[in-house]
Design a protein around this motif. Sequence first.
Motif, PDB file in Angstrom:
ATOM      1  N   ASP A   1       0.830  -1.214   0.000  1.00 41.12           N
ATOM      2  CA  ASP A   1       0.000   0.000   0.000  1.00 41.12           C
ATOM      3  C   ASP A   1       0.859   1.258   0.000  1.00 41.12           C
ATOM      4  OD1 ASP A   1      -2.413  -1.342  -0.036  1.00 41.12           O
ATOM      5  OD2 ASP A   1      -2.646  -1.354   2.139  1.00 41.12           O
ATOM      6  N   ARG A   2       1.933   1.238   0.781  1.00 35.54           N
ATOM      7  CA  ARG A   2       2.797   2.409   0.858  1.00 35.54           C
ATOM      8  C   ARG A   2       3.491   2.659  -0.475  1.00 35.54           C
ATOM      9  NH1 ARG A   2       6.350   0.653   5.881  1.00 35.54           N
ATOM     10  NH2 ARG A   2       6.983   2.829   6.189  1.00 35.54           N
ATOM     11  N   ALA A   3       3.964   1.592  -1.121  1.00 34.56           N
ATOM     12  CA  ALA A   3       4.630   1.748  -2.418  1.00 34.56           C
ATOM     13  C   ALA A   3       3.649   2.250  -3.476  1.00 34.56           C
ATOM     14  CB  ALA A   3       5.239   0.412  -2.852  1.00 34.56           C
ATOM     15  N   LEU A   4       2.411   1.738  -3.441  1.00 32.63           N
ATOM     16  CA  LEU A   4       1.397   2.202  -4.390  1.00 32.63           C
ATOM     17  C   LEU A   4       1.078   3.679  -4.164  1.00 32.63           C
ATOM     18  CD1 LEU A   4      -0.690   1.632  -6.603  1.00 32.63           C
ATOM     19  CD2 LEU A   4      -2.267   0.858  -4.813  1.00 32.63           C
ATOM     20  N   ARG A   5       1.031   4.092  -2.902  1.00 28.33           N
ATOM     21  CA  ARG A   5       0.743   5.498  -2.619  1.00 28.33           C
ATOM     22  C   ARG A   5       1.838   6.416  -3.173  1.00 28.33           C
ATOM     23  NH1 ARG A   5       0.378   8.666   3.197  1.00 28.33           N
ATOM     24  NH2 ARG A   5      -0.341  10.645   2.308  1.00 28.33           N
ATOM     25  N   VAL A   6       3.087   5.969  -3.096  1.00 28.64           N
ATOM     26  CA  VAL A   6       4.185   6.771  -3.640  1.00 28.64           C
ATOM     27  C   VAL A   6       3.981   7.002  -5.130  1.00 28.64           C
ATOM     28  CG1 VAL A   6       6.654   6.748  -4.152  1.00 28.64           C
ATOM     29  CG2 VAL A   6       5.847   6.084  -1.880  1.00 28.64           C
ATOM     30  N   ILE A   7       3.574   5.960  -5.863  1.00 28.79           N
ATOM     31  CA  ILE A   7       3.336   6.113  -7.304  1.00 28.79           C
ATOM     32  C   ILE A   7       2.219   7.106  -7.545  1.00 28.79           C
ATOM     33  CG2 ILE A   7       2.671   4.916  -9.421  1.00 28.79           C
ATOM     34  CD1 ILE A   7       3.839   2.364  -8.245  1.00 28.79           C
ATOM     35  N   ARG A   8       1.125   6.956  -6.793  1.00 25.92           N
ATOM     36  CA  ARG A   8      -0.022   7.838  -7.003  1.00 25.92           C
ATOM     37  C   ARG A   8       0.293   9.282  -6.626  1.00 25.92           C
ATOM     38  NH1 ARG A   8      -5.140   4.160  -4.818  1.00 25.92           N
ATOM     39  NH2 ARG A   8      -5.658   3.275  -6.860  1.00 25.92           N
ATOM     40  N   ALA A   9       1.235   9.470  -5.715  1.00 25.44           N
ATOM     41  CA  ALA A   9       1.616  10.821  -5.312  1.00 25.44           C
ATOM     42  C   ALA A   9       2.661  11.422  -6.238  1.00 25.44           C
ATOM     43  CB  ALA A   9       2.134  10.808  -3.886  1.00 25.44           C
ATOM     44  N   GLY A  10       3.054  10.687  -7.279  1.00 27.96           N
ATOM     45  CA  GLY A  10       4.046  11.194  -8.210  1.00 27.96           C
ATOM     46  C   GLY A  10       5.465  11.004  -7.757  1.00 27.96           C
ATOM     47  N   GLY A  11       5.691  10.153  -6.757  1.00 30.76           N
ATOM     48  CA  GLY A  11       7.031   9.939  -6.239  1.00 30.76           C
ATOM     49  C   GLY A  11       7.824   8.895  -6.983  1.00 30.76           C
ATOM     50  N   SER A  12       7.232   8.289  -8.021  1.00 27.34           N
ATOM     51  CA  SER A  12       7.933   7.296  -8.826  1.00 27.34           C
ATOM     52  C   SER A  12       7.512   7.474 -10.278  1.00 27.34           C
ATOM     53  CB  SER A  12       7.614   5.871  -8.346  1.00 27.34           C
ATOM     54  OG  SER A  12       8.171   4.898  -9.222  1.00 27.34           O
ATOM     55  N   ALA A  13       8.496   7.459 -11.164  1.00 33.20           N
ATOM     56  CA  ALA A  13       8.195   7.628 -12.590  1.00 33.20           C
ATOM     57  C   ALA A  13       7.669   6.346 -13.213  1.00 33.20           C
ATOM     58  CB  ALA A  13       9.444   8.094 -13.336  1.00 33.20           C
ATOM     59  N   ARG A  14       7.897   5.210 -12.557  1.00 31.82           N
ATOM     60  CA  ARG A  14       7.471   3.919 -13.097  1.00 31.82           C
ATOM     61  C   ARG A  14       6.124   3.522 -12.498  1.00 31.82           C
ATOM     62  NH1 ARG A  14      10.392   0.087 -11.030  1.00 31.82           N
ATOM     63  NH2 ARG A  14       9.955  -1.404 -12.680  1.00 31.82           N
ATOM     64  N   PRO A  15       5.341   2.699 -13.220  1.00 33.79           N
ATOM     65  CA  PRO A  15       4.052   2.257 -12.680  1.00 33.79           C
ATOM     66  C   PRO A  15       4.174   1.081 -11.710  1.00 33.79           C
ATOM     67  CG  PRO A  15       4.339   1.392 -14.888  1.00 33.79           C
ATOM     68  CD  PRO A  15       5.529   2.273 -14.626  1.00 33.79           C
ATOM     69  N   ILE A  16       5.387   0.660 -11.423  1.00 29.78           N
ATOM     70  CA  ILE A  16       5.626  -0.444 -10.490  1.00 29.78           C
ATOM     71  C   ILE A  16       6.688   0.011  -9.503  1.00 29.78           C
ATOM     72  CG2 ILE A  16       6.377  -2.845 -10.234  1.00 29.78           C
ATOM     73  CD1 ILE A  16       5.540  -3.303 -13.137  1.00 29.78           C
ATOM     74  N   ALA A  17       6.435  -0.190  -8.217  1.00 32.07           N
ATOM     75  CA  ALA A  17       7.402   0.219  -7.199  1.00 32.07           C
ATOM     76  C   ALA A  17       7.489  -0.846  -6.120  1.00 32.07           C
ATOM     77  CB  ALA A  17       7.016   1.562  -6.585  1.00 32.07           C
ATOM     78  N   ARG A  18       8.711  -1.260  -5.807  1.00 36.55           N
ATOM     79  CA  ARG A  18       8.961  -2.137  -4.672  1.00 36.55           C
ATOM     80  C   ARG A  18       9.264  -1.277  -3.459  1.00 36.55           C
ATOM     81  NH1 ARG A  18      13.480  -4.669  -4.879  1.00 36.55           N
ATOM     82  NH2 ARG A  18      14.397  -3.475  -6.594  1.00 36.55           N
ATOM     83  N   ILE A  19       8.840  -1.709  -2.300  1.00 35.76           N
ATOM     84  CA  ILE A  19       8.972  -0.880  -1.102  1.00 35.76           C
ATOM     85  C   ILE A  19      10.420  -0.513  -0.794  1.00 35.76           C
ATOM     86  CG2 ILE A  19       8.965  -2.841   0.492  1.00 35.76           C
ATOM     87  CD1 ILE A  19       7.450   0.700   1.025  1.00 35.76           C
ATOM     88  N   PRO A  20      11.437  -1.380  -1.039  1.00 30.76           N
ATOM     89  CA  PRO A  20      12.806  -0.919  -0.759  1.00 30.76           C
ATOM     90  C   PRO A  20      13.223   0.280  -1.612  1.00 30.76           C
ATOM     91  CG  PRO A  20      12.741  -3.312  -0.974  1.00 30.76           C
ATOM     92  CD  PRO A  20      11.428  -2.801  -1.451  1.00 30.76           C
ATOM     93  N   GLU A  21      12.667   0.393  -2.812  1.00 26.50           N
ATOM     94  CA  GLU A  21      13.045   1.484  -3.706  1.00 26.50           C
ATOM     95  C   GLU A  21      12.456   2.824  -3.271  1.00 26.50           C
ATOM     96  OE1 GLU A  21      13.234  -0.775  -8.000  1.00 26.50           O
ATOM     97  OE2 GLU A  21      11.262  -0.275  -7.200  1.00 26.50           O
ATOM     98  N   VAL A  22      11.298   2.804  -2.646  1.00 21.36           N
ATOM     99  CA  VAL A  22      10.577   4.055  -2.360  1.00 21.36           C
ATOM    100  C   VAL A  22      10.324   4.225  -0.865  1.00 21.36           C
ATOM    101  CG1 VAL A  22       9.492   4.102  -4.639  1.00 21.36           C
ATOM    102  CG2 VAL A  22       8.351   2.896  -2.754  1.00 21.36           C
TER     103      VAL A  22
END
Length: 528
Positions: free
Chosen positions: A404-425
């Motif tokens: 959930d936390r990694a998905l929130r980072v994507i939705r908040a614009g904190g990741s340029a990719r549509p997939i995020a692993r929690i260690p990365e973000v």
Amino acid sequence: MLDNLGMTLLDLALGDPHSAARPAELVIHDRHDDSPISAHALVLGVGVREPDEVAALLWRLGPSKATALVVRAPIAVNDAVRAAATESGVVLLTLTPGAAWAQVAALLRSVLSEGDVGASGRETLMGIPAGDMFSLANAISELVDAPVTIEDLNSRVLAFSANQDKTDDPRIQTILGRQVPGLFLEMLESHGVFAELYHSDKPIYVEMAGLALPRMAIAIRAGDDTLGSMWATVAERSTPEREQAFAEAAKLVALHMLRQRAGADVERRLRAELVATVLEGGPGAHEAARRLHIASSSCVVLALGVGAGNGVPAARAEAERQRIADALAVHLAAIHPRSASALVGGIAYGILPVPAGRDDGDLRAERVATEFLDHASTRVRCAFGIGRTATTVTELAQSRRDADRALRVIRAGGSARPIARIPEVYATALLLELSDLIATEAAPPHGPLSRLFDYDREHHSNLVPSLRAWLDAFGDINAAADAVRVHPSTFRYRLRRVVEISGLDLDDREQRFAAMLQLRLSDTAGPS
């Protein structure tokens, strides 16, 4: 299984199917994967052709107590293959040439009916287990003495009877593809067959060029709701008695289709409740995991967020989320038969078992997510958050929180990719959570950064961007001045004003860190 798919797809090569255990799951053999084969597995030997390869695989499957091995026909059955089949106790089946493995896997899963999260007892309708469309098709085939298919409104095959080898090429292509081929659909539509079929409450007789054998077809209805159609391949026009029996059988098919639809809804709700219980943790998580068959596996949680877009009606957005959640469930089931997936709170969660004792479970989940986004036909923006590997049921709740936390980072614009692993973000996720904490405060304390923001708003100056540029450049005046497009002398003046107005001591590393953190939080939540 042989009753349903024999003669059309499968043939018995060696072994006694009557003494074999009922297959529990479908496994696709990979010569490069040494993962253990579960007991009572039905193994698809993709690419296994030579007799020594077949024998070696049979010997490997014996200690695992696999039920059967399917290989592509033709194969040369020599003494080594016979000995391996006899000693291992594994039934050897051959797959007819021309059938795609993906199609065969889908058909076998339909017959095996792996999903058993609900009650074990089965309701019957007119003596046939409710929703068992294959048994129903076989019964109707005997009644009208013709091979039968049951199809939905999109001409996808829901079930078919035995003896399809006695039909023509269009029917065999339909069975193999589980869908009426496009060429024949166009032909039926151009001849007005579907218009006649869905406007008639009696069987229609279809005879035209391109069909070696005529068809008897009838629409399947429940009241005013048309559910699909049923087709029988006949040699000639049937007698009135058989047409009447075919029409009466269509009413029974409608009952089973309605029961299957209702059962699917109940099964979906039950699975969603079990998945939600596992992901929330607590006293009921272990029992829910046991019923989902993931209690003894290391797993990774994937959270798939579906963007509805502005102006999309709520009902359509929910339907789109459910459609994509169903697609994810199918995708994960193809990767691992013990995976679990459900739509919970608007998020499609997937629980993917991964090999135990390895620390790359989240990387494996990332590959699975990438394949899904590459191949799924999605009309809306989707994003995956991936949690850490959970080695116990208790840890699954933490993996879900991470996803959930990694998905929130994507939705908040904190990741340029549509997939995020929690260690990365992870750091960005912490900043978002810290901004949530600040937002709950009625009146955050007024400090150095607040004075700078107030001064910039009142005097239309750029002291905050100048301070941010200086911190980002690690104190390099020239680089910071270039970032805000001013002369270095002008930038030095601005920096002196920052110190005068805010009271910051830029030589103090603790104050520099506090200023950097507050600026990052202001980027996340906006200055207030």
